[in-house]
Design a protein around this motif. Structure first.
Motif, PDB file in Angstrom:
ATOM      1  N   PRO A 193       0.825  -1.204   0.000  1.00  0.00           N
ATOM      2  CA  PRO A 193       0.000   0.000   0.000  1.00  0.00           C
ATOM      3  C   PRO A 193       0.864   1.262   0.000  1.00  0.00           C
ATOM      4  N   ALA A 194       0.342   2.306  -0.594  1.00  0.00           N
ATOM      5  CA  ALA A 194       1.051   3.585  -0.622  1.00  0.00           C
ATOM      6  C   ALA A 194       1.139   4.162   0.780  1.00  0.00           C
ATOM      7  N   ALA A 195       2.156   4.993   0.991  1.00  0.00           N
ATOM      8  CA  ALA A 195       2.361   5.593   2.308  1.00  0.00           C
ATOM      9  C   ALA A 195       1.121   6.370   2.760  1.00  0.00           C
ATOM     10  N   GLY A 196       0.465   7.073   1.837  1.00  0.00           N
ATOM     11  CA  GLY A 196      -0.742   7.823   2.178  1.00  0.00           C
ATOM     12  C   GLY A 196      -1.857   6.922   2.657  1.00  0.00           C
ATOM     13  N   ASP A 197      -2.004   5.760   2.018  1.00  0.00           N
ATOM     14  CA  ASP A 197      -3.031   4.807   2.446  1.00  0.00           C
ATOM     15  C   ASP A 197      -2.764   4.320   3.869  1.00  0.00           C
ATOM     16  N   LEU A 198      -1.477   4.086   4.186  1.00  0.00           N
ATOM     17  CA  LEU A 198      -1.139   3.620   5.521  1.00  0.00           C
ATOM     18  C   LEU A 198      -1.372   4.712   6.556  1.00  0.00           C
ATOM     19  N   HIS A 200      10.965  -1.142  15.304  1.00  0.00           N
ATOM     20  CA  HIS A 200      11.765  -2.305  15.704  1.00  0.00           C
ATOM     21  C   HIS A 200      11.320  -2.904  17.034  1.00  0.00           C
ATOM     22  N   ALA A 201      10.489  -2.185  17.770  1.00  0.00           N
ATOM     23  CA  ALA A 201       9.982  -2.710  19.040  1.00  0.00           C
ATOM     24  C   ALA A 201       8.733  -3.569  18.843  1.00  0.00           C
ATOM     25  N   ARG A 202       8.133  -3.538  17.647  1.00  0.00           N
ATOM     26  CA  ARG A 202       6.857  -4.248  17.415  1.00  0.00           C
ATOM     27  C   ARG A 202       6.850  -5.709  17.853  1.00  0.00           C
ATOM     28  N   PRO A 203       7.873  -6.494  17.534  1.00  0.00           N
ATOM     29  CA  PRO A 203       7.806  -7.920  17.923  1.00  0.00           C
ATOM     30  C   PRO A 203       7.724  -8.137  19.431  1.00  0.00           C
ATOM     31  N   SER A 226       5.929  -5.721  10.550  1.00  0.00           N
ATOM     32  CA  SER A 226       6.359  -4.691   9.619  1.00  0.00           C
ATOM     33  C   SER A 226       7.493  -3.877  10.235  1.00  0.00           C
ATOM     34  N   ALA A 227       8.454  -3.521   9.400  1.00  0.00           N
ATOM     35  CA  ALA A 227       9.556  -2.659   9.837  1.00  0.00           C
ATOM     36  C   ALA A 227       9.277  -1.205   9.480  1.00  0.00           C
ATOM     37  N   ARG A 228       8.094  -0.930   8.914  1.00  0.00           N
ATOM     38  CA  ARG A 228       7.747   0.434   8.519  1.00  0.00           C
ATOM     39  C   ARG A 228       7.423   1.253   9.759  1.00  0.00           C
ATOM     40  N   GLU A 229       8.074   2.398   9.864  1.00  0.00           N
ATOM     41  CA  GLU A 229       7.827   3.291  10.994  1.00  0.00           C
ATOM     42  C   GLU A 229       6.421   3.890  10.884  1.00  0.00           C
ATOM     43  N   PRO A 230       5.789   4.163  12.007  1.00  0.00           N
ATOM     44  CA  PRO A 230       4.488   4.839  11.962  1.00  0.00           C
ATOM     45  C   PRO A 230       4.635   6.204  11.290  1.00  0.00           C
ATOM     46  N   SER A 231       3.581   6.646  10.627  1.00  0.00           N
ATOM     47  CA  SER A 231       3.655   7.946   9.946  1.00  0.00           C
ATOM     48  C   SER A 231       2.732   8.985  10.593  1.00  0.00           C
ATOM     49  N   PHE A 232       1.765   8.546  11.343  1.00  0.00           N
ATOM     50  CA  PHE A 232       0.819   9.464  11.980  1.00  0.00           C
ATOM     51  C   PHE A 232       1.106   9.536  13.475  1.00  0.00           C
TER      52      PHE A 232
END
Length: 183
Positions: free
Chosen positions: A7-12, A121-124, A162-168
């Motif tokens: 998904p696009a960053a905006g969608d996330l 990186h703390a998610r797990p 996911s290793a993607r950092e939160p954006s909001f």
């Protein structure tokens, strides 16, 4: 021709905003306040305290959140157990404090807050920290039961994160004076 693999960053970002909007107002307020304290974004006392009791609560939370510096510094790179002591013990203690404030009513708002306080990186480690903190005796048994039932099997047994950092990152929003003209 380019292809997208996800998904696009905006969608996330929109899905993060929708998730946050689904939390009760008191939970939203606590998350915003906690992010101001934990990320040292603003003067939390000036912004969030409505009385002396709340000012004292913010001071206590700021003192507890000082441990987040060490937690961030010790996020394990892998699942090795040798790094857990300096990471999980303080994370569980801070988590137990937050769950004891009666504003994070389930795993979802807890995860939302801690992904932002600590990073992707703390998610797990969040399901384990949540379950440990939610099972401590400082919480009423009924509260422990509700918290522990709030974590889904999928969240507790996820094969990967996911290793993607939160954006909001929700922040304070000033109220609009509806008695004044728009411009």
């Amino acid at each position: 021709m380019a292809t997208r693999s996800g998904p696009a960053a905006g969608d996330l970002s929109i899905s993060e905003i929708k998730e946050f909007a689904g939390f009760p107002a008191a939970t939203q307020r606590y998350i915003r306040r906690s992010l101001d304290i934990g990320l040292e974004r603003d003067d939390a006392i000036a912004r969030w305290s409505r009385d002396m009791v709340e000012e004292t609560a913010i001071r206590v939370q700021a003192r507890v959140y000082q441990r987040l510096v060490d937690v961030r510094a010790h996020i394990p790179d892998d699942s090795g157990l040798d790094a857990l002591e300096h990471f999980m013990a303080p994370l569980i203690a801070v988590s137990a404090f937050d769950l004891g404030q009666d504003r994070l009513h389930a795993f979802a708002p807890y995860r939302f807050l801690y992904e932002r306080l600590l990073g992707a990186h703390a998610r797990p480690w969040l399901p384990g920290a949540f379950c440990a903190a939610a099972s401590l005796p400082h919480l009423h048994p009924d509260k422990r039961k509700l918290l522990l039932q709030s974590i889904s099997e999928a969240a507790a047994t996820a094969p990967g994160w996911s290793a993607r950092e939160p954006s909001f990152y929700p922040e304070w929003v000033d109220k609009i004076d509806e008695t004044k003209p728009a411009n």
